[in-house]
Every structure is written in structure tokens, then in C-alpha cells.
Design a protein around this motif. Structure first.
Motif: not given
Length: 211
Positions: A37-53, A159-163, A165-172
Motif C-alpha cells: 500500500s501507499g508509496r509501494w502500491a505500484s510495486a505489487q505486480e513486481h513483488y508478486e512476480d518475484t515471489l513466484v520466481a 525485490l530485485d535481490d530475489w536471485p 535470496l534463492a541462492h542463499a536459501l538453497t546453498a546455506t
């Protein structure tokens, strides 16, 4: 409700308790989804895309292991549509949706997870209080600032750090993340600001269904 506030504020003290250990049989990663919500509402689609990825990457890298994915909200009704959209798009057999109706249900789900990826601050607080490792993932700085106060700022990802994050969660190993976070918590500057954190939790309970 007065009782709910007392329970929530008591969670801050739980973070300081000597490590009582955790159940290492839990294998599912819990991913928090929210409505921005608020100033970050415009990032909703990108946010959901990154969670799916992120969920799909974790599923591929864990292969046929018994690890699983939990998609959850913290109980806010406005978060449910986003959580359902993310669940519908991920390619993770056995992934489950959790829409808790109260604080007890949310706390139980978090306590039985291997690791929590949190967007909402109270998901991070409750998971840490339950001795579950946490990674913050958000467009907003609230999680980042809170984790920095605890001395675990490096466990926050934008949000742009998801790759990474994914690497860290699987490598550690999750136990290694847990051990490092507990060591950091023991020496965190949080304890000199306890009153401020208590007030923050009280304000959260004012907008979240804590009863």
C-alpha cells in the motif's frame, strides 16, 4: 484486546531468552505475501512476480526432497487475494495456503516452519520469537530496519535481490542461519530500545486481528 497486546509485547522478551532449541524435523519454507500500500502500491505486480520466481527456484533446487512451500498471510483480509494469486502461479507440488484467523493460528504455523520469508514485520517478530530463522523480503524498509536493530541486517533482501535470496536459501543450511541469528540476537542493540519496540508491537495489534 488487552490480553492480545500482553501476549504480543511478551514476544519481544522471548527473543532474549536462552536458545531452547527447535524442532529440526520441520522442512517447509513459509513465504509471507501481502498487499502493498501507499508509496509501494505500484510495486505489487513486481513483488508478486518475484515471489513466484523465488518459490519456483526453491522448488527446482530442492528437487525431490521433503522440503515444501507454505504461502501465508498474517491474517489481514486485504492480503488474501495476493496470496491466492501467488499460490495459483507457482509450480510447487504440495504447496499450501495459510490464511490464519487469529494470532494463535499464525504463531503455530510459523513455529512449525523451517524458515520464514517475511514481508510484514509482525511475521518476522513472531517467527524469531518461535526460534525460527527469518529472512526479510520487501519493497518497504520496515523489515530491513527491524532486522538491522537485531544485528541481522544482511538477512534482508529487496525485490530485485530475489536471485541472491534463492541462492542463499538453497546453498546455506537453515540450521546455520538459525545459529548465526541467535548469536546476533544475543548481542543486539535491540535491548537498549525495548520500550520503542513494545510500542511498535502495540501499534501493530491496533491494525492486525490479534484476538
Amino acid at each position: 484486546a488487552r490480553g492480545a497486546v500482553a501476549v504480543a509485547t511478551g514476544l519481544v522478551d522471548e527473543l532474549a531468552l536462552e536458545d531452547r532449541g527447535r524442532n529440526r524435523s520441520w522442512r517447509e519454507i513459509a513465504i509471507n505475501v501481502s498487499h502493498l500500500s501507499g508509496r509501494w502500491a505500484s510495486a505489487q505486480e513486481h513483488y508478486e512476480d518475484t515471489l513466484v520466481a523465488l518459490a519456483n527456484r526453491l522448488t527446482r533446487r530442492t528437487g525431490n526432497s521433503s522440503a515444501g512451500i507454505r504461502i501465508f498471510t498474517t491474517g489481514l483480509p486485504e492480503d488474501a487475494p495476493a496470496a491466492r494469486r501467488v499460490l495459483a502461479r507457482i509450480d510447487a507440488p504440495g504447496a499450501r495456503l495459510y490464511l490464519p484467523e487469529n494470532l494463535a493460528q499464525l504463531s503455530t504455523m510459523l513455529a512449525t516452519s523451517a524458515l520464514v520469508v517475511s514481508t510484514r514485520l509482525h511475521a518476522a517478530i513472531l517467527a524469531l520469537a518461535a526460534h525460527v530463522p527469518v529472512v526479510g523480503f520487501s519493497a518497504a524498509p520496515k523489515d530491513r530496519d527491524f532486522l538491522a536493530t537485531l544485528g541481522i541486517r544482511r538477512y534482508f533482501h529487496g525485490l530485485d535481490d530475489w536471485p541472491q535470496l534463492a541462492h542463499a536459501l538453497t546453498a546455506t543450511n537453515h540450521d546455520a542461519i538459525y545459529a548465526e541469528q541467535r548469536r546476533a540476537l544475543a548481542h543486539a542493540p535491540l535491548w537498549t530500545e525495548q520500550a520503542r519496540i513494545r510500542n511498535e508491537i502495540r501499534s501493530l495489534c491496533g491494525v492486525n486481528p490479534c484476538t
